[in-house]
Motif scaffolding. Structure first.
Motif, PDB file in Angstrom:
ATOM      1  N   ASP A  86       0.811  -1.220   0.000  1.00  0.00           N
ATOM      2  CA  ASP A  86       0.000   0.000   0.000  1.00  0.00           C
ATOM      3  C   ASP A  86       0.843   1.268   0.000  1.00  0.00           C
ATOM      4  O   ASP A  86       0.310   2.381   0.064  1.00  0.00           O
ATOM      5  N   ASP A  88       3.177   2.132   2.351  1.00  0.00           N
ATOM      6  CA  ASP A  88       3.830   2.379   3.631  1.00  0.00           C
ATOM      7  C   ASP A  88       5.145   1.603   3.694  1.00  0.00           C
ATOM      8  O   ASP A  88       5.439   0.764   2.829  1.00  0.00           O
ATOM      9  N   ARG A 101       6.303   0.382  11.411  1.00  0.00           N
ATOM     10  CA  ARG A 101       5.629   0.758  10.169  1.00  0.00           C
ATOM     11  C   ARG A 101       5.572   2.282  10.096  1.00  0.00           C
ATOM     12  O   ARG A 101       5.183   2.956  11.066  1.00  0.00           O
ATOM     13  N   VAL A 102       5.971   2.831   8.955  1.00  0.00           N
ATOM     14  CA  VAL A 102       5.942   4.274   8.739  1.00  0.00           C
ATOM     15  C   VAL A 102       4.904   4.581   7.672  1.00  0.00           C
ATOM     16  O   VAL A 102       4.959   4.032   6.559  1.00  0.00           O
ATOM     17  N   ASP A 103       3.947   5.428   8.021  1.00  0.00           N
ATOM     18  CA  ASP A 103       2.971   5.902   7.040  1.00  0.00           C
ATOM     19  C   ASP A 103       3.710   6.816   6.066  1.00  0.00           C
ATOM     20  O   ASP A 103       4.244   7.861   6.471  1.00  0.00           O
ATOM     21  N   SER A 104       3.773   6.427   4.804  1.00  0.00           N
ATOM     22  CA  SER A 104       4.590   7.173   3.848  1.00  0.00           C
ATOM     23  C   SER A 104       4.009   8.533   3.493  1.00  0.00           C
ATOM     24  O   SER A 104       4.701   9.360   2.896  1.00  0.00           O
ATOM     25  N   LYS A 105       2.767   8.779   3.863  1.00  0.00           N
ATOM     26  CA  LYS A 105       2.152  10.083   3.588  1.00  0.00           C
ATOM     27  C   LYS A 105       2.299  11.033   4.780  1.00  0.00           C
ATOM     28  O   LYS A 105       2.604  12.212   4.616  1.00  0.00           O
ATOM     29  N   THR A 106       2.087  10.526   5.992  1.00  0.00           N
ATOM     30  CA  THR A 106       2.088  11.386   7.174  1.00  0.00           C
ATOM     31  C   THR A 106       3.342  11.257   8.030  1.00  0.00           C
ATOM     32  O   THR A 106       3.604  12.112   8.882  1.00  0.00           O
ATOM     33  N   LYS A 108       3.683   9.003  10.274  1.00  0.00           N
ATOM     34  CA  LYS A 108       3.313   8.377  11.543  1.00  0.00           C
ATOM     35  C   LYS A 108       4.007   7.034  11.688  1.00  0.00           C
ATOM     36  O   LYS A 108       4.050   6.228  10.759  1.00  0.00           O
ATOM     37  N   LYS A 109       4.531   6.756  12.891  1.00  0.00           N
ATOM     38  CA  LYS A 109       5.258   5.530  13.163  1.00  0.00           C
ATOM     39  C   LYS A 109       4.450   4.630  14.095  1.00  0.00           C
ATOM     40  O   LYS A 109       3.960   5.090  15.131  1.00  0.00           O
ATOM     41  N   GLU A 160      -1.623  -7.315  11.104  1.00  0.00           N
ATOM     42  CA  GLU A 160      -1.875  -5.882  11.210  1.00  0.00           C
ATOM     43  C   GLU A 160      -3.039  -5.542  12.136  1.00  0.00           C
ATOM     44  O   GLU A 160      -3.075  -4.461  12.746  1.00  0.00           O
ATOM     45  N   TRP A 366      13.531   5.753  -1.944  1.00  0.00           N
ATOM     46  CA  TRP A 366      13.537   5.990  -0.503  1.00  0.00           C
ATOM     47  C   TRP A 366      14.989   5.939  -0.048  1.00  0.00           C
ATOM     48  O   TRP A 366      15.731   5.032  -0.427  1.00  0.00           O
TER      49      TRP A 366
END
Length: 391
Positions: A86, A88, A101-106, A108-109, A160, A366
């Motif tokens: 998805d 992330d 897990r890192v939210d690639s948009k925000t 958030k970890k 998850e 990345w």
């Protein structure tokens, strides 16, 4: 905002020399001006048949790097990076033994959990990550890590829907017995286009292991997802795919499914190699180019102060290589299995030590920094994941 790094202090330099005596691999190193450079690296002799090389186009001799944004910051000793379907990102912490897990948009970890059995010391700990080639159905995450007795590869179920911190299942070891040391633990893993698992290992400072085909140290290994020697390997009933390596920490395939690997030199030359099954890459008899036809010469080489390479990725016709001591991202344009032009360095000193680079699709990458690994000069926000656009 791009932050120019200050020089490493004398105290840090002394500690680095104690840890890295005789080992270029993760040694400290100063900063420098931004932009690109081609001063120190060099190409080496041909590695592909001229007819094959002539039929393949080459990218422009000069490329570019643009930092689009900082995806996440405040990471502790990040090492492995695995993009999820998805978009992330999963990132490992070498010293804490956790996967986040890192939210690639925000940015958030969310911590998935801690990998049991990780013993972090020196260059060892929780290192490379890879997703199962059947991740959509089996949800398996593979990790390479150091224990009290060895380096090993295990896979874990990622659930998850469970609470944060409890999303990793118990590790199922697929390969154990990779030699461990305070230095030269290798650690990069990746599934290839053939859906086999590849692993770069180090010789732990015991040079003879690299030439010993019975040892798993100083090798590139090729395994089935279950950890068995992969069909078609060059040596019968062995996971060894290539040997004569000092410390392999970068693996990537080009658009023709050819494997490339980065390798730490000792005092003279770091290397980018194109990997052929069964070939001998020379260490400890050769560092850089060799006149001995028994050894496979590198595609490109760098003085150790300029590189000390870790992760690599392929994008836009080039191999991109993250440098630790060199504190820059190197671009090696390819024509077939040769360097089409001199390597070009970017981001020199702007983000400090660079550990991992992974394709984000198309012209995006990345990039993971490595200032909190004990050999950098961490500043506010370190360590980071950056999104780059490259040509």
């Amino acid at each position: 905002m791009i932050v120019q790094r200050r020089a490493v202090t004398a105290v840090l330099a002394a500690a680095t020399l104690l840890l890295a005596a005789g080992c270029s691999s993760d040694a400290g190193g100063g900063g420098g001006a931004g932009g690109s450079d081609t001063a120190s690296p060099s190409r080496t002799g041909p590695q592909a048949a001229p007819s094959a090389r002539a039929t393949e186009p080459a990218p422009p001799a000069k490329g570019s790097v643009k930092v689009l944004r900082t995806v996440a910051e405040g990471l502790k000793t990040p090492w492995g990076l695995a993009p999820l379907p998805d978009g992330d990102l999963l990132v490992s912490s070498r010293d804490e033994g956790t996967i986040t897990r890192v939210d690639s948009k925000t940015g958030k970890k969310t911590e998935l959990g801690e990998v049991p059995g990780v013993s972090a010391a020196g260059e060892g700990g929780l290192l490379g990550l890879a997703l199962s080639p059947s991740f959509a159905s089996d949800h398996m995450v593979y990790a390479y890590f150091t224990t009290d007795s060895d380096n090993r590869i295990a896979r874990m179920l990622y659930e998850e829907k469970k609470p944060a911190g409890e999303q990793l299942g118990a590790p199922n070891t697929v390969l154990r017995g990779i030699p461990k040391g305070y230095i030269h633990n290798g650690g990069r893993i990746a599934f290839g286009p053939d859906r086999m698992l590849y692993a770069g290992t180090g010789e732990t400072g015991e040079r003879g292991l690299a030439q010993d085909k019975a040892s798993l140290g100083g090798k590139i290994l090729r395994l089935t997802p279950e950890g068995e020697p992969a069909p078609g390997n060059p040596f019968p009933d062995s996971p060894v795919y290539s040997y004569g390596h000092r410390n392999v920490q970068g693996l990537a395939w080009d658009s023709k499914q050819r494997l490339f690997a980065s390798e730490f030199g000792q005092d003279t030359w770091d290397e980018l190699n194109q990997i052929k099954p069964g070939d001998n890459y020379g260490w400890p008899e050769a560092e850089g180019d060799s006149d001995d036809s028994a050894f496979h010469n590198p595609v490109a080489k760098w003085h150790t102060d300029d590189a000390s390479p870790s992760g690599i990725a392929y994008a836009e016709g080039s191999i991109w290589m993250a440098g630790l001591k060199g504190q820059r991202l190197w671009r090696v344009p390819l024509k077939g299995t040769e360097a089409a032009a001199d390597p070009q360095g970017f981001l020199k000193g702007e983000y400090g030590r660079l550990r991992t680079v992974v394709s984000a699709g198309g012209d995006k990458l990345w990039l993971v920094t490595s200032e909190t690994d004990g050999r950098g000069s961490p500043e506010s926000g370190d360590d980071r994941i950056l999104e780059l656009q490259v040509t």
